[in-house]
Enzyme design. Structure first.
Site, PDB file in Angstrom:
ATOM      1  N   GLN A   1       0.848  -1.214  -0.151  1.00 48.74           N
ATOM      2  CA  GLN A   1       0.000   0.010   0.007  1.00 48.74           C
ATOM      3  C   GLN A   1       0.651   1.302   0.199  1.00 48.74           C
ATOM      4  O   GLN A   1       0.364   2.424   0.819  1.00 48.74           O
ATOM      5  CB  GLN A   1      -0.927  -0.071   1.246  1.00 48.74           C
ATOM      6  CG  GLN A   1      -2.231  -1.038   1.020  1.00 48.74           C
ATOM      7  CD  GLN A   1      -3.063  -0.340  -0.057  1.00 48.74           C
ATOM      8  OE1 GLN A   1      -3.240   0.714  -0.465  1.00 48.74           O
ATOM      9  NE2 GLN A   1      -3.661  -1.291  -0.842  1.00 48.74           N
ATOM     10  N   SER A   2       2.045   1.161  -0.678  1.00 46.48           N
ATOM     11  CA  SER A   2       3.006   2.279  -0.646  1.00 46.48           C
ATOM     12  C   SER A   2       2.383   3.618  -1.218  1.00 46.48           C
ATOM     13  O   SER A   2       2.146   3.653  -2.390  1.00 46.48           O
ATOM     14  CB  SER A   2       4.209   1.718  -1.388  1.00 46.48           C
ATOM     15  OG  SER A   2       5.082   2.961  -1.681  1.00 46.48           O
ATOM     16  N   ASN A   3       2.142   4.720  -0.455  1.00 52.04           N
ATOM     17  CA  ASN A   3       1.997   5.994  -1.154  1.00 52.04           C
ATOM     18  C   ASN A   3       2.949   6.494  -1.934  1.00 52.04           C
ATOM     19  O   ASN A   3       2.796   7.060  -2.988  1.00 52.04           O
ATOM     20  CB  ASN A   3       1.746   7.058  -0.062  1.00 52.04           C
ATOM     21  CG  ASN A   3       0.702   6.604   0.720  1.00 52.04           C
ATOM     22  OD1 ASN A   3      -0.383   6.614   0.614  1.00 52.04           O
ATOM     23  ND2 ASN A   3       1.188   6.535   2.153  1.00 52.04           N
TER      24      ASN A   3
END
Ligand SMILES: Cc1ncc(COP(=O)(O)O)c(C=O)c1O
Length: 320
Positions: free
Chosen positions: A67-69
């Site tokens: 879920q890396s921004n």
């Protein structure tokens, strides 16, 4: 000095009203930043993309959590600037086509995704270098962005942020700034900015994973590299780095009740935080106020809104 591909505009600083505590909190709304409400990563990518263009690359490779921004923002910047984008996402098990939050946006933007294990992730720079080599053999010209965009180039974006806040800090006599520390680049940039502008303000970084020792070393290294590469007339010392521990919980991306409570409480005031970075940081800041006497502080809202959809079940339990 590298000229950024500027997509962000100056973000507002707003007072958070309704908390009924002694300290006045102003929120630097970097969550509203740039392309696709990208948060802190947009500032770093303005410089990293400029560097990739200067080096005549046509492909971006980067890595992060599922879920890396940072990966999602990189996919958005790559699309905007016409680069092919490859994301190496860390997962324990390959996700079963349940795309949500940032991962859904990565897919929508057409990023090429490869999943890597936590063990591979430990040697991520090597893994990305090997990956780049394979792409080079296919005729691509890759540019590797480290985790979180956190190096001396990405950190330049947060010198810009400090410059944007300079007048406000002086005019309102702000005593401290709080920010999340997830890969160190935001804190390093703010610290460089503070030293370059000679600002008398505490800079408190709340770590949301790993250890203080790990980040102190990493931030020091980013600052030293920036000083050398860009000839900054300053010297960041170890003692300039102030990090706060105690709010990681069980680990990166694992939310806990006090944090989730803070998220729902602050949302009622119109500010959306998320469980991986800003929720832990805001909660940590409120706890830190119990130990200090600040009258006015700035909280850097570093964004990350899309990950709340991946945590909807955890957050929903604390809705009241
Ligand atoms: C929303 C958000 N806030 C804060 C951070 C932490 O910033 P940094 O990686 O520069 O330490 C990140 C990324 O790691 C992020 O995605």
């Amino acid at each position: 000095m590298l000229k950024p591909e500027k997509l962000t505009i100056q973000t507002p600083i707003e007072q958070l009203k309704g908390l009924k505590i002694r300290t006045k909190i102003f929120v630097k709304r970097d969550d509203l930043n740039g392309l696709l409400i990208s948060g802190n990563k947009a500032r770093k990518l303005e410089y990293l993309i400029a560097d990739a263009k200067a080096k005549k690359c046509d492909t971006i490779i980067t890595c992060g959590a599922i879920q890396s921004n940072h990966c999602r923002t990189t996919a958005a910047f790559a699309k905007y600037f016409n680069f092919e984008c490859h994301l190496l996402l860390r997962v324990r098990q390959r996700p079963r086509s349940v795309y949500t939050g940032n991962l859904l946006i990565d897919k929508l933007l057409g990023a090429k995704i490869d999943y890597i294990t936590p063990t591979q992730y430990e040697r991520r720079m090597e893994v990305m270098a090997e990956y780049a080599e394979r792409l080079r053999k296919k005729g691509r010209v890759p540019y590797i962005i480290p985790e979180g965009g956190s190096n001396e180039i990405g950190a330049l974006g947060y010198i810009d942020c400090m410059k944007e806040m300079e007048n406000f800090i002086r005019r309102h006599k702000i005593e401290a700034i709080y920010c999340a520390v997830g890969s160190g680049g935001t804190y390093a940039g703010l610290l460089l900015g503070k030293k370059l502008l000679n600002l008398n303000v505490d800079l408190n970084g709340i770590i949301i994973c790993d250890t203080i020792e790990y980040f102190a070393e990493k931030i020091y290294e980013i600052c030293s590299n920036a000083e050398n590469r860009f000839d900054f007339p300053i010297h960041v010392r170890n003692s300039d780095i102030h990090l706060i521990d105690g709010y990681v919980g069980e680990g990166y991306g694992v939310p806990y009740p006090a944090e989730l409570n803070t998220i729902t409480r602050i949302a009622k005031l119109g500010i959306i935080l998320e469980p991986v970075y800003t929720g832990k940081t805001f909660y940590g800041m409120l706890e830190d106020f119990k130990k200090c006497t600040y009258k006015k502080v700035i909280f850097i809202h570093t964004g990350g809104i899309f990950s709340i959809f991946a945590f909807h079940k955890e957050i929903a339990k604390f809705l009241h």
